[in-house]
Design a protein around this motif. Sequence first.
Motif, PDB file in Angstrom:
ATOM      1  N   LEU A 148      35.183  17.089  48.498  1.00  0.00           N
ATOM      2  CA  LEU A 148      35.580  16.318  47.320  1.00  0.00           C
ATOM      3  C   LEU A 148      34.359  15.746  46.600  1.00  0.00           C
ATOM      4  O   LEU A 148      34.249  15.824  45.380  1.00  0.00           O
ATOM      5  CB  LEU A 148      36.523  15.183  47.718  1.00  0.00           C
ATOM      6  CG  LEU A 148      37.984  15.599  47.889  1.00  0.00           C
ATOM      7  CD1 LEU A 148      38.812  14.458  48.464  1.00  0.00           C
ATOM      8  CD2 LEU A 148      38.567  16.028  46.538  1.00  0.00           C
ATOM      9  N   GLN A 149      33.442  15.173  47.374  1.00  0.00           N
ATOM     10  CA  GLN A 149      32.202  14.650  46.791  1.00  0.00           C
ATOM     11  C   GLN A 149      31.431  15.733  46.058  1.00  0.00           C
ATOM     12  O   GLN A 149      30.930  15.527  44.952  1.00  0.00           O
ATOM     13  CB  GLN A 149      31.305  14.079  47.891  1.00  0.00           C
ATOM     14  CG  GLN A 149      31.700  12.684  48.350  1.00  0.00           C
ATOM     15  CD  GLN A 149      30.866  12.246  49.543  1.00  0.00           C
ATOM     16  OE1 GLN A 149      29.688  12.560  49.640  1.00  0.00           O
ATOM     17  NE2 GLN A 149      31.485  11.537  50.469  1.00  0.00           N
ATOM     18  N   ALA A 151      32.609  18.529  44.838  1.00  0.00           N
ATOM     19  CA  ALA A 151      33.331  18.951  43.635  1.00  0.00           C
ATOM     20  C   ALA A 151      33.153  17.919  42.524  1.00  0.00           C
ATOM     21  O   ALA A 151      33.086  18.271  41.341  1.00  0.00           O
ATOM     22  CB  ALA A 151      34.803  19.159  43.955  1.00  0.00           C
ATOM     23  N   ALA A 152      33.054  16.639  42.902  1.00  0.00           N
ATOM     24  CA  ALA A 152      32.929  15.585  41.899  1.00  0.00           C
ATOM     25  C   ALA A 152      31.498  15.462  41.372  1.00  0.00           C
ATOM     26  O   ALA A 152      31.278  15.393  40.168  1.00  0.00           O
ATOM     27  CB  ALA A 152      33.398  14.254  42.489  1.00  0.00           C
ATOM     28  N   ASN A 153      30.521  15.475  42.276  1.00  0.00           N
ATOM     29  CA  ASN A 153      29.144  15.142  41.874  1.00  0.00           C
ATOM     30  C   ASN A 153      28.209  16.330  41.750  1.00  0.00           C
ATOM     31  O   ASN A 153      27.122  16.193  41.219  1.00  0.00           O
ATOM     32  CB  ASN A 153      28.511  14.175  42.884  1.00  0.00           C
ATOM     33  CG  ASN A 153      29.430  13.037  43.222  1.00  0.00           C
ATOM     34  OD1 ASN A 153      30.205  12.603  42.372  1.00  0.00           O
ATOM     35  ND2 ASN A 153      29.382  12.565  44.451  1.00  0.00           N
ATOM     36  N   LYS A 155      28.700  19.676  40.501  1.00  0.00           N
ATOM     37  CA  LYS A 155      29.271  20.837  39.808  1.00  0.00           C
ATOM     38  C   LYS A 155      28.274  21.990  39.820  1.00  0.00           C
ATOM     39  O   LYS A 155      28.667  23.154  39.817  1.00  0.00           O
ATOM     40  CB  LYS A 155      29.630  20.456  38.363  1.00  0.00           C
ATOM     41  CG  LYS A 155      30.821  19.508  38.255  1.00  0.00           C
ATOM     42  CD  LYS A 155      32.061  20.230  37.737  1.00  0.00           C
ATOM     43  CE  LYS A 155      33.339  19.450  37.984  1.00  0.00           C
ATOM     44  NZ  LYS A 155      33.405  18.185  37.231  1.00  0.00           N
ATOM     45  N   GLU A 188      47.918  17.529  43.895  1.00  0.00           N
ATOM     46  CA  GLU A 188      47.520  17.161  42.520  1.00  0.00           C
ATOM     47  C   GLU A 188      48.665  16.453  41.811  1.00  0.00           C
ATOM     48  O   GLU A 188      49.774  16.949  41.751  1.00  0.00           O
ATOM     49  CB  GLU A 188      47.129  18.426  41.741  1.00  0.00           C
ATOM     50  CG  GLU A 188      45.725  18.891  42.014  1.00  0.00           C
ATOM     51  CD  GLU A 188      44.676  17.848  41.650  1.00  0.00           C
ATOM     52  OE1 GLU A 188      44.475  17.637  40.464  1.00  0.00           O
ATOM     53  OE2 GLU A 188      44.088  17.252  42.569  1.00  0.00           O
TER      54      GLU A 188
END
Lengths: 188, 188
Positions: A148-149, A151-153, A155, A188
Amino acid sequence: MKDKINKILQLSPDLFNSFWNRLEPESIPKGKYYIKEGQYSKKLALITKGAVYSFYSKEGEEIIEGFCFEGCFFTDYPSFINGIPSKKNFKAIEDTELLVISKEKLDGLYQANPSYERAGRLMAEYLFTSWEMKLRDSIFSSPTERYLQLAANRKDITQRIPQYLIASYLNITPQYLSQIRKKLAENE
Amino acid sequence: MKDKINKILQLSPDLFNSFWNRLEPESIPKGKYYIKEGQYSKKLALITKGAVYSFYSKEGEEIIEGFCFEGCFFTDYPSFINGIPSKKNFKAIEDTELLVISKEKLDGLYQANPSYERAGRLMAEYLFTSWEMKLRDSIFSSPTERYLQLAANRKDITQRIPQYLIASYLNITPQYLSQIRKKLAENE
DNA sequence: CTATTTCATTCAACTAGTTTAAGAAACACT
DNA sequence: AGTGTTTCTTAAACTAGTTGAATGAAATAG
Protein backbone atom coordinates in the motif's frame (compact mmCIF):
# COMPACT_ATOMS: atom_id res chain seq x y z
CA MET A 1 19.02 16.65 -11.12
CA LYS A 2 22.36 18.31 -10.34
CA ASP A 3 20.66 20.48 -7.74
CA LYS A 4 19.00 17.50 -6.10
CA ILE A 5 22.36 15.77 -5.82
CA ASN A 6 24.24 18.76 -4.48
CA LYS A 7 21.58 19.17 -1.82
CA ILE A 8 23.19 16.10 -0.27
CA LEU A 9 26.83 16.82 -1.12
CA GLN A 10 26.72 20.56 -0.29
CA LEU A 11 29.65 21.45 -2.50
CA SER A 12 30.43 24.93 -3.83
CA PRO A 13 29.43 25.35 -7.50
CA ASP A 14 33.06 25.17 -8.59
CA LEU A 15 33.86 22.02 -6.68
CA PHE A 16 30.61 20.43 -7.75
CA ASN A 17 31.40 21.09 -11.40
CA SER A 18 34.88 19.79 -10.97
CA PHE A 19 33.37 16.60 -9.57
CA TRP A 20 30.79 16.46 -12.33
CA ASN A 21 33.42 16.84 -15.04
CA ARG A 22 35.21 13.77 -13.83
CA LEU A 23 32.16 11.59 -14.46
CA GLU A 24 32.32 9.40 -17.53
CA PRO A 25 29.35 8.11 -19.54
CA GLU A 26 28.56 4.40 -19.80
CA SER A 27 25.48 2.50 -20.81
CA ILE A 28 23.78 -0.81 -19.99
CA PRO A 29 21.34 -2.47 -22.38
CA LYS A 30 18.03 -3.69 -20.95
CA GLY A 31 18.30 -6.97 -19.06
CA LYS A 32 22.11 -6.91 -18.84
CA TYR A 33 24.15 -7.10 -15.66
CA TYR A 34 26.23 -4.11 -14.57
CA ILE A 35 27.74 -5.86 -11.55
CA LYS A 36 27.68 -9.60 -10.87
CA GLU A 37 28.24 -11.03 -7.43
CA GLY A 38 31.85 -11.99 -6.91
CA GLN A 39 33.08 -9.07 -9.00
CA TYR A 40 34.73 -6.02 -7.52
CA SER A 41 32.66 -2.89 -7.73
CA LYS A 42 35.24 -0.21 -8.44
CA LYS A 43 33.00 2.54 -9.75
CA LEU A 44 30.28 4.73 -8.36
CA ALA A 45 27.49 5.15 -10.90
CA LEU A 46 24.79 7.76 -11.32
CA ILE A 47 21.75 6.96 -13.47
CA THR A 48 20.88 9.65 -16.00
CA LYS A 49 18.30 7.59 -17.86
CA GLY A 50 16.71 4.21 -17.26
CA ALA A 51 16.37 1.93 -14.26
CA VAL A 52 18.48 -0.63 -12.44
CA TYR A 53 17.70 -3.10 -9.69
CA SER A 54 19.97 -4.78 -7.20
CA PHE A 55 19.44 -8.29 -5.92
CA TYR A 56 20.96 -11.13 -3.99
CA SER A 57 20.65 -14.57 -5.44
CA LYS A 58 19.54 -17.41 -3.25
CA GLU A 59 19.20 -20.86 -4.76
CA GLY A 60 18.73 -19.44 -8.23
CA GLU A 61 16.10 -16.95 -7.06
CA GLU A 62 16.61 -13.21 -7.29
CA ILE A 63 15.90 -11.49 -4.00
CA ILE A 64 15.51 -7.83 -4.83
CA GLU A 65 17.01 -5.28 -2.52
CA GLY A 66 16.06 -2.10 -4.31
CA PHE A 67 15.44 -0.13 -7.46
CA CYS A 68 17.36 2.88 -8.79
CA PHE A 69 16.07 5.42 -11.25
CA GLU A 70 17.26 8.70 -12.76
CA GLY A 71 19.28 10.75 -10.27
CA CYS A 72 20.18 7.79 -8.10
CA PHE A 73 23.77 6.83 -7.24
CA PHE A 74 24.55 3.18 -6.89
CA THR A 75 27.42 0.77 -6.40
CA ASP A 76 28.00 -2.21 -4.17
CA TYR A 77 29.20 -0.11 -1.25
CA PRO A 78 30.88 -2.84 0.80
CA SER A 79 32.83 -3.81 -2.28
CA PHE A 80 33.52 -0.24 -3.37
CA ILE A 81 34.58 0.94 0.06
CA ASN A 82 36.36 -2.08 1.46
CA GLY A 83 37.65 -3.59 -1.76
CA ILE A 84 35.97 -6.94 -1.20
CA PRO A 85 33.98 -8.96 -3.76
CA SER A 86 30.40 -7.84 -4.22
CA LYS A 87 27.68 -10.04 -2.74
CA LYS A 88 24.96 -8.67 -4.89
CA ASN A 89 24.06 -8.10 -8.50
CA PHE A 90 22.93 -5.04 -10.46
CA LYS A 91 20.92 -5.44 -13.63
CA ALA A 92 19.25 -2.95 -15.99
CA ILE A 93 15.47 -3.10 -16.16
CA GLU A 94 15.45 -0.71 -19.10
CA ASP A 95 18.14 0.59 -21.43
CA THR A 96 20.16 2.69 -19.03
CA GLU A 97 22.63 5.58 -19.28
CA LEU A 98 25.15 6.19 -16.51
CA LEU A 99 27.76 8.67 -15.39
CA VAL A 100 30.48 6.90 -13.43
CA ILE A 101 33.57 7.74 -11.39
CA SER A 102 36.24 5.28 -10.36
CA LYS A 103 37.25 4.67 -6.75
CA GLU A 104 40.76 6.00 -7.52
CA LYS A 105 39.48 9.27 -8.92
CA LEU A 106 37.13 9.68 -5.99
CA ASP A 107 39.96 9.06 -3.53
CA GLY A 108 41.93 11.64 -5.48
CA LEU A 109 39.18 14.17 -4.90
CA TYR A 110 39.02 13.32 -1.20
CA GLN A 111 42.70 14.11 -0.90
CA ALA A 112 42.56 17.20 -3.07
CA ASN A 113 40.07 19.11 -0.97
CA PRO A 114 38.47 18.57 2.45
CA SER A 115 35.13 19.70 1.03
CA TYR A 116 35.04 16.44 -0.89
CA GLU A 117 35.84 14.55 2.28
CA ARG A 118 32.85 16.28 3.80
CA ALA A 119 30.69 15.49 0.78
CA GLY A 120 31.72 11.85 1.10
CA ARG A 121 30.74 11.86 4.74
CA LEU A 122 27.39 13.47 4.00
CA MET A 123 26.77 10.93 1.27
CA ALA A 124 27.58 7.99 3.53
CA GLU A 125 25.44 9.44 6.31
CA TYR A 126 22.59 10.00 3.89
CA LEU A 127 22.81 6.42 2.64
CA PHE A 128 23.09 5.05 6.12
CA THR A 129 20.06 6.88 7.45
CA SER A 130 17.90 5.97 4.45
CA TRP A 131 18.99 2.42 5.03
CA GLU A 132 17.77 2.50 8.60
CA MET A 133 14.42 3.71 7.45
CA LYS A 134 14.16 0.92 4.93
CA LEU A 135 15.03 -1.67 7.52
CA ARG A 136 12.55 -0.25 9.99
CA ASP A 137 9.89 -0.27 7.37
CA SER A 138 10.51 -3.89 6.50
CA ILE A 139 10.42 -4.91 10.15
CA PHE A 140 7.31 -2.95 10.99
CA SER A 141 4.93 -3.43 8.18
CA SER A 142 3.24 -6.49 6.72
CA PRO A 143 3.60 -7.15 2.99
CA THR A 144 0.11 -5.73 2.46
CA GLU A 145 0.99 -2.51 4.27
CA ARG A 146 4.26 -2.21 2.40
CA TYR A 147 2.50 -2.71 -0.89
CA LEU A 148 0.00 0.00 0.00
CA GLN A 149 2.81 2.40 0.89
CA LEU A 150 4.55 1.57 -2.35
CA ALA A 151 1.39 2.13 -4.37
CA ALA A 152 0.81 5.44 -2.58
CA ASN A 153 4.32 6.92 -2.44
CA ARG A 154 6.33 5.18 -5.11
CA LYS A 155 4.36 5.36 -8.30
CA ASP A 156 7.76 5.35 -10.00
CA ILE A 157 8.13 1.77 -8.83
CA THR A 158 4.60 0.43 -9.19
CA GLN A 159 4.14 1.91 -12.65
CA ARG A 160 7.51 1.16 -14.18
CA ILE A 161 8.39 -2.18 -12.65
CA PRO A 162 6.77 -5.54 -13.45
CA GLN A 163 4.81 -7.13 -10.64
CA TYR A 164 6.98 -10.17 -10.10
CA LEU A 165 9.92 -7.87 -9.37
CA ILE A 166 7.82 -5.89 -6.92
CA ALA A 167 6.82 -9.14 -5.22
CA SER A 168 10.48 -10.05 -4.85
CA TYR A 169 11.18 -6.57 -3.48
CA LEU A 170 8.43 -7.05 -0.89
CA ASN A 171 9.92 -10.45 -0.16
CA ILE A 172 6.81 -12.40 -1.08
CA THR A 173 5.78 -14.65 -3.96
CA PRO A 174 4.07 -13.16 -7.04
CA GLN A 175 1.07 -15.36 -6.24
CA TYR A 176 0.69 -13.84 -2.83
CA LEU A 177 1.01 -10.33 -4.21
CA SER A 178 -1.75 -11.15 -6.64
CA GLN A 179 -3.89 -12.32 -3.74
CA ILE A 180 -3.18 -9.09 -1.84
CA ARG A 181 -4.09 -6.97 -4.85
CA LYS A 182 -7.31 -8.89 -5.31
CA LYS A 183 -8.33 -8.36 -1.69
CA LEU A 184 -7.48 -4.66 -1.86
CA ALA A 185 -9.51 -4.29 -5.06
CA GLU A 186 -12.51 -6.00 -3.46
CA ASN A 187 -12.44 -3.64 -0.48
CA GLU A 188 -12.60 -0.57 -2.70
CA MET B 1 39.71 -0.65 22.97
CA LYS B 2 41.18 2.63 21.74
CA ASP B 3 43.18 0.73 19.13
CA LYS B 4 40.09 -1.09 17.90
CA ILE B 5 38.26 2.20 17.48
CA ASN B 6 41.07 4.00 15.73
CA LYS B 7 41.31 1.14 13.29
CA ILE B 8 38.09 2.54 11.87
CA LEU B 9 38.78 6.24 12.33
CA GLN B 10 42.44 6.12 11.17
CA LEU B 11 43.45 9.27 13.04
CA SER B 12 47.01 10.23 13.98
CA PRO B 13 47.78 9.55 17.67
CA ASP B 14 47.59 13.28 18.44
CA LEU B 15 44.27 13.84 16.76
CA PHE B 16 42.86 10.67 18.26
CA ASN B 17 43.80 11.81 21.75
CA SER B 18 42.39 15.21 21.12
CA PHE B 19 39.13 13.53 20.15
CA TRP B 20 39.30 11.19 23.14
CA ASN B 21 39.84 14.06 25.57
CA ARG B 22 36.62 15.70 24.48
CA LEU B 23 34.60 12.67 25.55
CA GLU B 24 32.67 13.07 28.79
CA PRO B 25 31.64 10.28 31.16
CA GLU B 26 27.98 9.45 31.81
CA SER B 27 26.25 6.43 33.25
CA ILE B 28 22.93 4.63 32.86
CA PRO B 29 21.53 2.41 35.62
CA LYS B 30 20.28 -1.04 34.59
CA GLY B 31 16.85 -0.99 33.00
CA LYS B 32 16.78 2.77 32.42
CA TYR B 33 16.29 4.51 29.10
CA TYR B 34 19.11 6.53 27.58
CA ILE B 35 17.07 7.71 24.60
CA LYS B 36 13.31 7.54 24.27
CA GLU B 37 11.57 7.77 20.92
CA GLY B 38 10.46 11.31 20.18
CA GLN B 39 13.52 12.76 21.89
CA TYR B 40 16.41 14.32 20.00
CA SER B 41 19.59 12.32 20.12
CA LYS B 42 22.24 15.00 20.36
CA LYS B 43 25.14 12.93 21.61
CA LEU B 44 27.26 10.14 20.28
CA ALA B 45 27.98 7.59 23.01
CA LEU B 46 30.70 4.97 23.44
CA ILE B 47 30.15 2.13 25.90
CA THR B 48 33.07 1.52 28.24
CA LYS B 49 31.22 -0.92 30.50
CA GLY B 50 27.86 -2.60 30.35
CA ALA B 51 25.33 -3.25 27.61
CA VAL B 52 22.58 -1.35 25.86
CA TYR B 53 19.90 -2.41 23.42
CA SER B 54 17.96 -0.40 20.88
CA PHE B 55 14.37 -1.10 19.96
CA TYR B 56 11.34 0.20 18.17
CA SER B 57 8.04 -0.03 19.95
CA LYS B 58 5.05 -1.38 18.10
CA GLU B 59 1.76 -1.62 19.93
CA GLY B 60 3.45 -1.77 23.30
CA GLU B 61 5.89 -4.46 22.15
CA GLU B 62 9.63 -3.88 22.01
CA ILE B 63 11.09 -4.84 18.66
CA ILE B 64 14.80 -5.12 19.18
CA GLU B 65 17.12 -3.80 16.54
CA GLY B 66 20.46 -4.52 18.12
CA PHE B 67 22.71 -4.83 21.14
CA CYS B 68 25.77 -2.73 22.02
CA PHE B 69 28.54 -3.77 24.34
CA GLU B 70 31.91 -2.39 25.44
CA GLY B 71 33.70 -0.58 22.62
CA CYS B 72 30.55 0.09 20.64
CA PHE B 73 29.44 3.57 19.55
CA PHE B 74 25.74 4.26 19.46
CA THR B 75 23.23 7.05 18.95
CA ASP B 76 20.07 7.37 16.94
CA TYR B 77 21.88 8.35 13.75
CA PRO B 78 18.96 9.79 11.80
CA SER B 79 18.19 12.00 14.79
CA PHE B 80 21.83 12.83 15.49
CA ILE B 81 22.68 13.62 11.88
CA ASN B 82 19.52 15.22 10.61
CA GLY B 83 18.25 16.77 13.84
CA ILE B 84 14.91 14.97 13.69
CA PRO B 85 13.16 13.19 16.60
CA SER B 86 14.40 9.68 17.28
CA LYS B 87 12.16 6.81 16.23
CA LYS B 88 13.75 4.30 18.49
CA ASN B 89 14.66 3.74 22.12
CA PHE B 90 17.91 2.84 23.87
CA LYS B 91 17.83 1.12 27.23
CA ALA B 92 20.55 -0.28 29.51
CA ILE B 93 20.50 -4.04 30.03
CA GLU B 94 23.14 -3.76 32.73
CA ASP B 95 24.58 -0.83 34.69
CA THR B 96 26.41 0.98 31.95
CA GLU B 97 29.25 3.53 31.72
CA LEU B 98 29.56 5.78 28.69
CA LEU B 99 31.87 8.32 27.13
CA VAL B 100 29.87 10.82 25.10
CA ILE B 101 30.46 13.73 22.74
CA SER B 102 27.85 16.26 21.68
CA LYS B 103 26.92 16.94 18.07
CA GLU B 104 28.21 20.51 18.41
CA LYS B 105 31.62 19.43 19.63
CA LEU B 106 31.83 16.83 16.88
CA ASP B 107 30.94 19.41 14.25
CA GLY B 108 33.63 21.61 15.79
CA LEU B 109 36.16 18.84 15.22
CA TYR B 110 34.99 18.33 11.64
CA GLN B 111 35.66 21.99 10.95
CA ALA B 112 38.92 22.11 12.83
CA ASN B 113 40.70 19.46 10.79
CA PRO B 114 39.90 17.54 7.60
CA SER B 115 41.24 14.37 9.22
CA TYR B 116 38.15 14.39 11.41
CA GLU B 117 35.98 14.88 8.37
CA ARG B 118 37.65 11.79 6.98
CA ALA B 119 37.19 9.89 10.23
CA GLY B 120 33.51 10.83 10.15
CA ARG B 121 33.22 9.54 6.63
CA LEU B 122 34.99 6.30 7.50
CA MET B 123 32.70 5.86 10.50
CA ALA B 124 29.55 6.42 8.45
CA GLU B 125 30.84 4.08 5.74
CA TYR B 126 31.65 1.46 8.33
CA LEU B 127 28.20 1.70 9.88
CA PHE B 128 26.54 1.66 6.52
CA THR B 129 28.32 -1.45 5.32
CA SER B 130 27.73 -3.35 8.57
CA TRP B 131 24.11 -2.39 8.21
CA GLU B 132 23.92 -3.90 4.77
CA MET B 133 25.31 -7.14 6.11
CA LYS B 134 22.75 -7.21 8.87
CA LEU B 135 19.92 -6.61 6.45
CA ARG B 136 21.20 -9.28 4.08
CA ASP B 137 21.48 -11.72 6.92
CA SER B 138 17.93 -11.09 8.06
CA ILE B 139 16.58 -11.50 4.54
CA PHE B 140 18.53 -14.65 3.81
CA SER B 141 18.34 -16.80 6.85
CA SER B 142 15.47 -18.39 8.71
CA PRO B 143 15.10 -17.69 12.44
CA THR B 144 16.63 -21.10 13.16
CA GLU B 145 19.67 -20.35 11.03
CA ARG B 146 20.06 -16.91 12.54
CA TYR B 147 19.85 -18.38 16.03
CA LEU B 148 22.53 -20.91 15.15
CA GLN B 149 24.80 -18.17 13.81
CA LEU B 150 24.20 -16.16 16.94
CA ALA B 151 24.99 -19.10 19.18
CA ALA B 152 28.15 -19.82 17.19
CA ASN B 153 29.54 -16.32 16.60
CA ARG B 154 27.99 -14.07 19.18
CA LYS B 155 28.47 -15.73 22.54
CA ASP B 156 28.53 -12.18 23.91
CA ILE B 157 24.86 -11.97 23.01
CA THR B 158 23.63 -15.47 23.83
CA GLN B 159 25.39 -15.57 27.16
CA ARG B 160 24.70 -12.08 28.43
CA ILE B 161 21.24 -11.40 27.10
CA PRO B 162 17.98 -12.97 28.34
CA GLN B 163 16.21 -15.20 25.90
CA TYR B 164 13.07 -13.15 25.39
CA LEU B 165 15.25 -10.27 24.20
CA ILE B 166 17.07 -12.57 21.82
CA ALA B 167 13.73 -13.75 20.48
CA SER B 168 12.71 -10.15 19.87
CA TYR B 169 16.05 -9.55 18.14
CA LEU B 170 15.43 -12.53 15.86
CA ASN B 171 11.96 -11.17 15.26
CA ILE B 172 10.16 -14.20 16.60
CA THR B 173 8.15 -14.99 19.75
CA PRO B 174 9.88 -16.40 22.85
CA GLN B 175 7.67 -19.47 22.50
CA TYR B 176 8.96 -20.15 19.02
CA LEU B 177 12.55 -19.64 20.09
CA SER B 178 11.95 -22.21 22.81
CA GLN B 179 10.63 -24.61 20.20
CA ILE B 180 13.68 -24.02 18.00
CA ARG B 181 16.04 -24.65 20.90
CA LYS B 182 14.24 -27.83 21.77
CA LYS B 183 14.50 -29.16 18.24
CA LEU B 184 18.18 -28.26 18.04
CA ALA B 185 18.85 -29.99 21.36
CA GLU B 186 17.08 -33.16 20.18
CA ASN B 187 19.19 -33.34 17.03
CA GLU B 188 22.43 -33.26 19.01
C1' DC C 1 12.85 -17.75 53.77
C1' DT C 2 8.54 -17.10 52.01
C1' DA C 3 5.83 -14.17 48.56
C1' DT C 4 5.88 -12.19 44.12
C1' DT C 5 7.17 -11.31 39.94
C1' DT C 6 9.64 -12.43 35.94
C1' DC C 7 11.35 -15.90 32.61
C1' DA C 8 11.29 -20.31 30.02
C1' DT C 9 8.77 -24.23 28.31
C1' DT C 10 4.89 -26.90 26.39
C1' DC C 11 0.81 -27.60 23.83
C1' DA C 12 -3.29 -26.78 20.82
C1' DA C 13 -5.61 -23.78 17.76
C1' DC C 14 -4.87 -20.47 14.44
C1' DT C 15 -3.03 -17.21 10.56
C1' DA C 16 0.09 -15.62 7.13
C1' DG C 17 2.54 -16.78 3.49
C1' DT C 18 4.41 -20.73 0.28
C1' DT C 19 4.06 -24.30 -3.15
C1' DT C 20 2.36 -26.53 -7.00
C1' DA C 21 -0.25 -26.55 -10.84
C1' DA C 22 -3.31 -24.67 -14.15
C1' DG C 23 -5.47 -21.25 -17.10
C1' DA C 24 -5.84 -16.28 -18.80
C1' DA C 25 -3.73 -12.12 -20.42
C1' DA C 26 -0.22 -9.47 -22.34
C1' DC C 27 3.91 -9.20 -25.21
C1' DA C 28 7.15 -10.07 -28.89
C1' DC C 29 8.25 -11.84 -33.44
C1' DT C 30 8.36 -13.20 -37.70
C1' DA D 1 -2.61 -12.14 -38.17
C1' DG D 2 -1.00 -16.20 -35.41
C1' DT D 3 2.29 -18.60 -32.53
C1' DG D 4 5.51 -18.92 -28.72
C1' DT D 5 6.98 -16.77 -24.43
C1' DT D 6 6.64 -14.34 -20.53
C1' DT D 7 3.68 -12.36 -16.93
C1' DC D 8 -0.48 -12.40 -14.01
C1' DT D 9 -4.26 -14.68 -11.59
C1' DT D 10 -6.82 -18.37 -9.08
C1' DA D 11 -7.28 -22.13 -6.04
C1' DA D 12 -6.11 -26.07 -2.93
C1' DA D 13 -2.86 -28.21 0.06
C1' DC D 14 0.79 -27.26 2.94
C1' DT D 15 4.43 -25.12 6.39
C1' DA D 16 6.36 -21.73 9.37
C1' DG D 17 5.51 -18.94 12.81
C1' DT D 18 1.88 -16.75 16.14
C1' DT D 19 -1.43 -16.58 19.96
C1' DG D 20 -3.10 -17.70 24.25
C1' DA D 21 -3.24 -20.29 28.18
C1' DA D 22 -1.20 -23.25 31.55
C1' DT D 23 2.92 -24.85 34.21
C1' DG D 24 7.13 -24.87 36.37
C1' DA D 25 11.66 -22.67 37.36
C1' DA D 26 14.42 -18.86 38.74
C1' DA D 27 15.35 -14.62 40.18
C1' DT D 28 14.06 -10.58 43.30
C1' DA D 29 11.93 -8.20 47.08
C1' DG D 30 10.54 -7.69 51.64
